[in-house]
Design a protein around this motif. Structure first.
Motif, PDB file in Angstrom:
ATOM      1  N   GLU A   3       0.834  -1.206   0.000  1.00 45.29           N
ATOM      2  CA  GLU A   3       0.000   0.000   0.000  1.00 45.29           C
ATOM      3  C   GLU A   3       0.860   1.244   0.000  1.00 45.29           C
ATOM      4  O   GLU A   3       1.967   1.237   0.538  1.00 45.29           O
ATOM      5  CB  GLU A   3      -0.888   0.061   1.249  1.00 45.29           C
ATOM      6  CG  GLU A   3      -2.071  -0.817   1.241  1.00 45.29           C
ATOM      7  CD  GLU A   3      -3.009  -0.501   2.420  1.00 45.29           C
ATOM      8  OE1 GLU A   3      -4.036  -1.175   2.482  1.00 45.29           O
ATOM      9  OE2 GLU A   3      -2.718   0.377   3.247  1.00 45.29           O
ATOM     10  N   ARG A   4       0.317   2.298  -0.572  1.00 48.29           N
ATOM     11  CA  ARG A   4       0.946   3.609  -0.522  1.00 48.29           C
ATOM     12  C   ARG A   4      -0.143   4.633  -0.218  1.00 48.29           C
ATOM     13  O   ARG A   4      -1.172   4.656  -0.881  1.00 48.29           O
ATOM     14  CB  ARG A   4       1.614   3.992  -1.852  1.00 48.29           C
ATOM     15  CG  ARG A   4       2.694   3.051  -2.348  1.00 48.29           C
ATOM     16  CD  ARG A   4       3.924   3.054  -1.452  1.00 48.29           C
ATOM     17  NE  ARG A   4       4.961   2.189  -1.967  1.00 48.29           N
ATOM     18  CZ  ARG A   4       5.033   0.875  -1.790  1.00 48.29           C
ATOM     19  NH1 ARG A   4       4.100   0.242  -1.113  1.00 48.29           N
ATOM     20  NH2 ARG A   4       6.048   0.172  -2.282  1.00 48.29           N
ATOM     21  N   LEU A   5       0.084   5.457   0.790  1.00 44.95           N
ATOM     22  CA  LEU A   5      -0.794   6.583   1.096  1.00 44.95           C
ATOM     23  C   LEU A   5      -0.152   7.797   0.453  1.00 44.95           C
ATOM     24  O   LEU A   5       0.970   8.167   0.809  1.00 44.95           O
ATOM     25  CB  LEU A   5      -0.917   6.769   2.614  1.00 44.95           C
ATOM     26  CG  LEU A   5      -1.798   7.920   3.083  1.00 44.95           C
ATOM     27  CD1 LEU A   5      -3.250   7.681   2.681  1.00 44.95           C
ATOM     28  CD2 LEU A   5      -1.680   8.090   4.585  1.00 44.95           C
ATOM     29  N   VAL A   6      -0.828   8.381  -0.524  1.00 41.74           N
ATOM     30  CA  VAL A   6      -0.230   9.487  -1.274  1.00 41.74           C
ATOM     31  C   VAL A   6      -1.173  10.685  -1.306  1.00 41.74           C
ATOM     32  O   VAL A   6      -2.394  10.543  -1.209  1.00 41.74           O
ATOM     33  CB  VAL A   6       0.135   9.067  -2.715  1.00 41.74           C
ATOM     34  CG1 VAL A   6       1.183   7.980  -2.714  1.00 41.74           C
ATOM     35  CG2 VAL A   6      -1.063   8.608  -3.495  1.00 41.74           C
ATOM     36  N   THR A   7      -0.586  11.853  -1.453  1.00 42.93           N
ATOM     37  CA  THR A   7      -1.340  13.096  -1.571  1.00 42.93           C
ATOM     38  C   THR A   7      -1.439  13.466  -3.042  1.00 42.93           C
ATOM     39  O   THR A   7      -0.426  13.467  -3.757  1.00 42.93           O
ATOM     40  CB  THR A   7      -0.640  14.231  -0.791  1.00 42.93           C
ATOM     41  OG1 THR A   7      -0.526  13.830   0.584  1.00 42.93           O
ATOM     42  CG2 THR A   7      -1.425  15.524  -0.875  1.00 42.93           C
ATOM     43  N   VAL A   8      -2.631  13.776  -3.497  1.00 42.64           N
ATOM     44  CA  VAL A   8      -2.863  14.136  -4.897  1.00 42.64           C
ATOM     45  C   VAL A   8      -2.185  15.472  -5.194  1.00 42.64           C
ATOM     46  O   VAL A   8      -2.513  16.487  -4.583  1.00 42.64           O
ATOM     47  CB  VAL A   8      -4.373  14.203  -5.212  1.00 42.64           C
ATOM     48  CG1 VAL A   8      -4.608  14.650  -6.653  1.00 42.64           C
ATOM     49  CG2 VAL A   8      -5.039  12.865  -4.937  1.00 42.64           C
ATOM     50  N   GLY A   9      -1.238  15.438  -6.121  1.00 42.90           N
ATOM     51  CA  GLY A   9      -0.459  16.631  -6.455  1.00 42.90           C
ATOM     52  C   GLY A   9      -1.029  17.478  -7.570  1.00 42.90           C
ATOM     53  O   GLY A   9      -0.605  18.616  -7.763  1.00 42.90           O
ATOM     54  N   TRP A  10      -1.963  16.950  -8.346  1.00 44.87           N
ATOM     55  CA  TRP A  10      -2.587  17.763  -9.387  1.00 44.87           C
ATOM     56  C   TRP A  10      -3.530  18.754  -8.714  1.00 44.87           C
ATOM     57  O   TRP A  10      -4.405  18.349  -7.933  1.00 44.87           O
ATOM     58  CB  TRP A  10      -3.389  16.903 -10.357  1.00 44.87           C
ATOM     59  CG  TRP A  10      -2.564  16.046 -11.264  1.00 44.87           C
ATOM     60  CD1 TRP A  10      -1.793  16.468 -12.308  1.00 44.87           C
ATOM     61  CD2 TRP A  10      -2.432  14.624 -11.234  1.00 44.87           C
ATOM     62  NE1 TRP A  10      -1.197  15.391 -12.924  1.00 44.87           N
ATOM     63  CE2 TRP A  10      -1.564  14.249 -12.283  1.00 44.87           C
ATOM     64  CE3 TRP A  10      -2.955  13.627 -10.417  1.00 44.87           C
ATOM     65  CZ2 TRP A  10      -1.230  12.933 -12.544  1.00 44.87           C
ATOM     66  CZ3 TRP A  10      -2.616  12.314 -10.676  1.00 44.87           C
ATOM     67  CH2 TRP A  10      -1.764  11.977 -11.720  1.00 44.87           C
ATOM     68  N   PRO A  11      -3.393  20.054  -8.981  1.00 38.86           N
ATOM     69  CA  PRO A  11      -4.251  21.045  -8.315  1.00 38.86           C
ATOM     70  C   PRO A  11      -5.742  20.783  -8.521  1.00 38.86           C
ATOM     71  O   PRO A  11      -6.541  21.017  -7.626  1.00 38.86           O
ATOM     72  CB  PRO A  11      -3.843  22.374  -8.961  1.00 38.86           C
ATOM     73  CG  PRO A  11      -2.482  22.136  -9.521  1.00 38.86           C
ATOM     74  CD  PRO A  11      -2.422  20.680  -9.871  1.00 38.86           C
ATOM     75  N   GLU A  12      -6.101  20.272  -9.709  1.00 36.45           N
ATOM     76  CA  GLU A  12      -7.506  20.008 -10.007  1.00 36.45           C
ATOM     77  C   GLU A  12      -7.976  18.644  -9.495  1.00 36.45           C
ATOM     78  O   GLU A  12      -9.118  18.269  -9.683  1.00 36.45           O
ATOM     79  CB  GLU A  12      -7.770  20.122 -11.514  1.00 36.45           C
ATOM     80  CG  GLU A  12      -7.057  19.099 -12.370  1.00 36.45           C
ATOM     81  CD  GLU A  12      -5.656  19.502 -12.827  1.00 36.45           C
ATOM     82  OE1 GLU A  12      -5.291  19.117 -13.940  1.00 36.45           O
ATOM     83  OE2 GLU A  12      -4.919  20.172 -12.069  1.00 36.45           O
ATOM     84  N   GLY A  13      -7.083  17.906  -8.860  1.00 39.56           N
ATOM     85  CA  GLY A  13      -7.425  16.593  -8.333  1.00 39.56           C
ATOM     86  C   GLY A  13      -7.433  15.536  -9.424  1.00 39.56           C
ATOM     87  O   GLY A  13      -6.906  15.746 -10.509  1.00 39.56           O
ATOM     88  N   LEU A  14      -8.025  14.408  -9.120  1.00 44.47           N
ATOM     89  CA  LEU A  14      -8.099  13.304 -10.098  1.00 44.47           C
ATOM     90  C   LEU A  14      -9.359  13.460 -10.944  1.00 44.47           C
ATOM     91  O   LEU A  14     -10.314  12.696 -10.829  1.00 44.47           O
ATOM     92  CB  LEU A  14      -8.098  11.954  -9.389  1.00 44.47           C
ATOM     93  CG  LEU A  14      -6.727  11.443  -8.967  1.00 44.47           C
ATOM     94  CD1 LEU A  14      -6.854  10.186  -8.115  1.00 44.47           C
ATOM     95  CD2 LEU A  14      -5.859  11.167 -10.168  1.00 44.47           C
TER      96      LEU A  14
END
Length: 93
Positions: A3-14
């Motif tokens: 597993e990886r807990l990651v923060t969404v880096g795209w400003p507009e999200g997914l």
């Protein structure tokens, strides 16, 4: 299970373009991966509808997981893609 807990880096999200980049990347890796918000129900990360339905915004955390062979390397690449908001998968070493 990796597993990886990651923060969404795209400003507009997914949404739209970033979701498309992410889904194409998952499919290119050829490893079964799930995506979820922390504590949420995991969905197929290779499904555009599932990724869009997640509604992940920029700065929110998501969980990427896989039980497949090669999961650690695949999740590392996907985590970097999402965290940095890249336009393509990072090169593997």
């Amino acid at each position: 299970m990796a597993e990886r807990l990651v923060t969404v880096g795209w400003p507009e999200g997914l949404h739209a373009r970033p979701a498309s980049i992410f889904v194409r990347s998952v499919m290119a890796l050829g490893v079964a991966v799930t995506i979820a918000k922390p504590g949420g129900t995991p969905s197929n990360a290779a499904s555009m509808l599932a990724v869009l339905g997640l509604g992940a915004q920029g700065g929110e955390e998501i969980v990427l997981a896989s039980e497949a062979e090669g999961a650690d390397a695949a999740l590392d690449q996907l985590a970097e893609l999402v965290t940095k908001g890249l336009d393509e998968l990072p090169e593997t070493v």
